[in-house]
Design an enzyme around this catalytic site. Structure first.
Site, PDB file in Angstrom:
ATOM      1  N   MET A 122      -4.935  -8.203   8.939  1.00 34.88           N
ATOM      2  CA  MET A 122      -5.086  -9.263   9.943  1.00 34.88           C
ATOM      3  C   MET A 122      -4.359  -8.882  11.224  1.00 34.88           C
ATOM      4  O   MET A 122      -3.223  -8.398  11.160  1.00 34.88           O
ATOM      5  CB  MET A 122      -4.502 -10.565   9.404  1.00 34.88           C
ATOM      6  CG  MET A 122      -5.079 -10.986   8.072  1.00 34.88           C
ATOM      7  SD  MET A 122      -4.270 -12.482   7.490  1.00 34.88           S
ATOM      8  CE  MET A 122      -5.167 -12.760   5.958  1.00 34.88           C
TER       9      MET A 122
ATOM     10  N   HIS B  30     -10.204  -5.270   3.532  1.00 26.33           N
ATOM     11  CA  HIS B  30     -10.880  -6.364   4.238  1.00 26.33           C
ATOM     12  C   HIS B  30     -10.294  -6.464   5.640  1.00 26.33           C
ATOM     13  O   HIS B  30      -9.166  -6.932   5.818  1.00 26.33           O
ATOM     14  CB  HIS B  30     -10.654  -7.660   3.427  1.00 26.33           C
ATOM     15  CG  HIS B  30     -11.235  -8.876   4.046  1.00 26.33           C
ATOM     16  ND1 HIS B  30     -10.932 -10.153   3.594  1.00 26.33           N
ATOM     17  CD2 HIS B  30     -12.126  -9.038   5.060  1.00 26.33           C
ATOM     18  CE1 HIS B  30     -11.600 -11.041   4.318  1.00 26.33           C
ATOM     19  NE2 HIS B  30     -12.322 -10.394   5.220  1.00 26.33           N
TER      20      HIS B  30
END
Ligand code: DX5
Ligand code: ZN
Length: 214
Positions: free
Chosen positions: A34, A63
């Site tokens: 992130m 991810h």
């Protein structure tokens, strides 16, 4: 299959956490990256991923919740990622970025946020190894499962079958022992679970129970 999300692990003791995952033979390790820009949270980057690589051969399911992921594909390849999943709105040239991931010998995934329709899959699905259905809004672990994801999972499954593809469906966010069955029944192949797996002194047992369900 199960892909524990490291985000909920004890970061003061990652080696110990990974040892448990190895011993319990999880299928993937889900790494949530992130950037504080695409999502309102910052996690960790390729440096940490690289330092984990010698600890295990569990495939790294990476991810990317970052803007311009194309600039970091090579870094994650060098860090040891096996799968890279990106969000469609983070890159200006989605097809090119997916090709870039594949050109580095990694598997490519595309993530759909809770409000995203399947439209983006029309011209990308044939290229994808994985579709990641987000069942929470990306950014944080420990959120509540959004039920509309179930319908989306079955729709993606139908699309994959209609095209005779082998694309896997991974579901991420709010997956717990009490909804895992439903998620699998809707068509999920891989369950991501963070807060439902990493719990003090209970991680090993949680994985065992998840694996029984699968
Ligand atoms: C959310 C992340 C998830 C998250 C899952 O942005 O993509 O992978 O860590 O955590 P839980 O299982 O706690 O919802
Ligand atoms: Zn994730």
């Amino acid at each position: 299959m199960i892909s524990p999300s490291l985000l909920s692990a004890d970061f003061t003791n990652l080696e110990k956490e990974i040892k448990i995952l190895k011993e319990e033979k999880v299928d993937f390790l889900h790494l949530d990256i992130m950037d504080g820009n695409y999502v309102p949270n910052i996690s960790y980057g390729p440096g940490i991923v690289k330092s984990l690589r010698p600890l295990t051969d569990i495939p790294f399911d990476t991810h990317l919740m970052i803007e311009r992921p194309e600039n970091f594909i090579e870094d994650f390849k060098n860090a040891g990622s096996d799968i890279i999943t990106i969000h469609p709105s983070t890159t200006k040239h989605l097809d090119r970025t997916l090709s870039l991931i594949k050109s580095h010998g990694m598997k490519a995934g595309l993530a759909l946020n809770p409000s995203d329709s399947l439209e983006v899959l029309d011209y990308t699905l044939d290229k994808l190894d994985l579709v990641l259905v987000m069942s929470v809004n990306p950014g944080f672990g420990g959120q509540k499962f959004i039920p509309s994801a179930l319908r989306k999972i079955s729709e993606v499954k139908k699309m994959i079958e209609e095209r005779n593809l082998k694309t896997l469906i991974e579901v991420d966010g709010g997956v717990k022992l009490d909804n895992a069955k439903e998620v699998l029944a809707a068509g999920a192949d891989i369950l991501v679970a963070g807060s439902a797996i990493f719990q003090k002194d209970k991680t090993r047992e949680n994985i065992k129970v998840f694996k029984e369900l699968l």
